[in-house]
Design a protein around this motif. Structure first.
Motif: not given
Length: 319
Positions: A216-218, A254-262, A299-302, A305-311
């Motif tokens: 989620v890009f929050a 949906a369906g992927s825990n995308v970390l900032a490093s990727t 980034t990477d607020v884990q 069930n997923g990860v949040i990146h703040v925008v």
């Protein structure tokens, strides 16, 4: 006579030495340990926590010399947890789940209450697909609140290998919704997610099964305030439902825990709504389908069930 006196003195010295040696051996005092595990064992109000630690083989971890901060729920807290989740006893909780729940109460190092500040810290619990440590949101506005659900009732119980803070409820594994509702930064985002009865965002993003995990890009509250000004409207109620839904969808993978490093420069991010582009040159930013740019500031607020990146800007679909 002198020889006899000398013999007597020597005998006395030898006798004293012998007595001193025996006394030292007999009065050796064992140093009593007071580890986190010892504290739990010694306090009957934490017998449920002890059973849980024993079931998951974590007792020895908390009995060692490595320093930890433990947020400790008492028996009443475990009773509420079991009832709320439909378990008759701790034996009914799957061991892998119970292990992660317990680790979600443990933070590396000694963190006294005075050293805690509002923001995110890492627990020893892990997200299943990446092994990334879960975060915990600490709010110190009024006491110490954890993930918006558990309050520290007694702080700074000092032990040999860290510190214990008693809490009034079991801190369940956080979802991305847990952080959205606990962190005041996302107040307007929560309003948007729950504006329509037809929206299922809260139930969907609380799920730990497919289509989880989510990325989620929050947007922050200020991002939404800026959007309202940009669109020339007074509030969220002035945005058409279809537009709001398409906009919210554009913030979720949906369906992927995308970390900032990727995330890489020029990378296209495909969401449940429209796509947008990641820019990493000169800092982490994004460009949406309308050419609008915003910063990725956290980034990477884990969550479990997923990860949040703040925008800093609401990401819009093609208008």
């Amino acid at each position: 006579m002198k020889k006899k006196t000398t013999s007597i003195l020597m005998a006395i010295v030898i006798s004293l030495f012998t007595l001193t040696s025996c006394s030292d051996d007999d009065n050796t005092i064992a140093v009593q340990s007071n580890t986190i595990a010892d504290f739990v064992v010694a306090n009957s109000d934490y017998s449920s926590l002890l059973v849980a630690l024993q079931r998951t083989n974590l007792t020895t971890v908390l009995a060692g010399t490595t320093e930890y901060t433990v947020f400790a729920p008492n028996n009443a807290a475990f009773d509420v947890f079991l009832s709320a989740n439909g378990f008759a006893s701790l034996d009914d909780v799957p061991t892998d789940v119970l292990t992660q729940v317990l680790l979600n109460h443990v933070v590396a190092g000694t963190n006294n209450a005075a050293s805690l500040s509002t923001g995110y810290i890492e627990t020893l619990a892990e997200e299943a697909t990446t092994g990334n440590n879960l975060n915990m949101y600490v709010n110190t506005t009024s006491g110490v609140m954890l993930n918006g659900q558990s309050m520290v009732t007694t702080a700074d119980i000092s032990v040999d290998n860290g510190v214990i803070h008693a809490v009034n409820s079991v801190i369940e594994l956080p979802t991305v919704v847990t952080f959205a509702t606990a962190d005041a930064t996302f107040g307007i985002l929560v309003q948007a997610l729950t504006r329509e009865n037809s929206f299922t965002y809260v139930s969907t993003l609380s799920s730990t099964t497919s289509p989880a995990p989510f990325t989620v890009f929050a947007p922050t509250d200020q991002a939404f305030v800026d959007l309202l000004g940009e669109l020339g409207v007074m509030g969220l109620g002035d945005i058409a439902t279809a537009t709001l839904e398409a906009t919210l969808n554009t913030h979720v993978i949906a369906g992927s825990n995308v970390l900032a490093s990727t995330l890489t420069d020029g990378m296209t991010v495909n969401t449940l709504g429209d796509s947008f582009t990641i820019n990493t040159t000169g800092g982490a930013t994004f460009t949406d389908a309308n050419g609008r740019m915003g910063d990725i500031v956290v980034t990477d607020v884990q969550a479990a069930n997923g990860v949040i990146h703040v925008v800093t800007k609401v990401i819009l679909p093609q208008l």
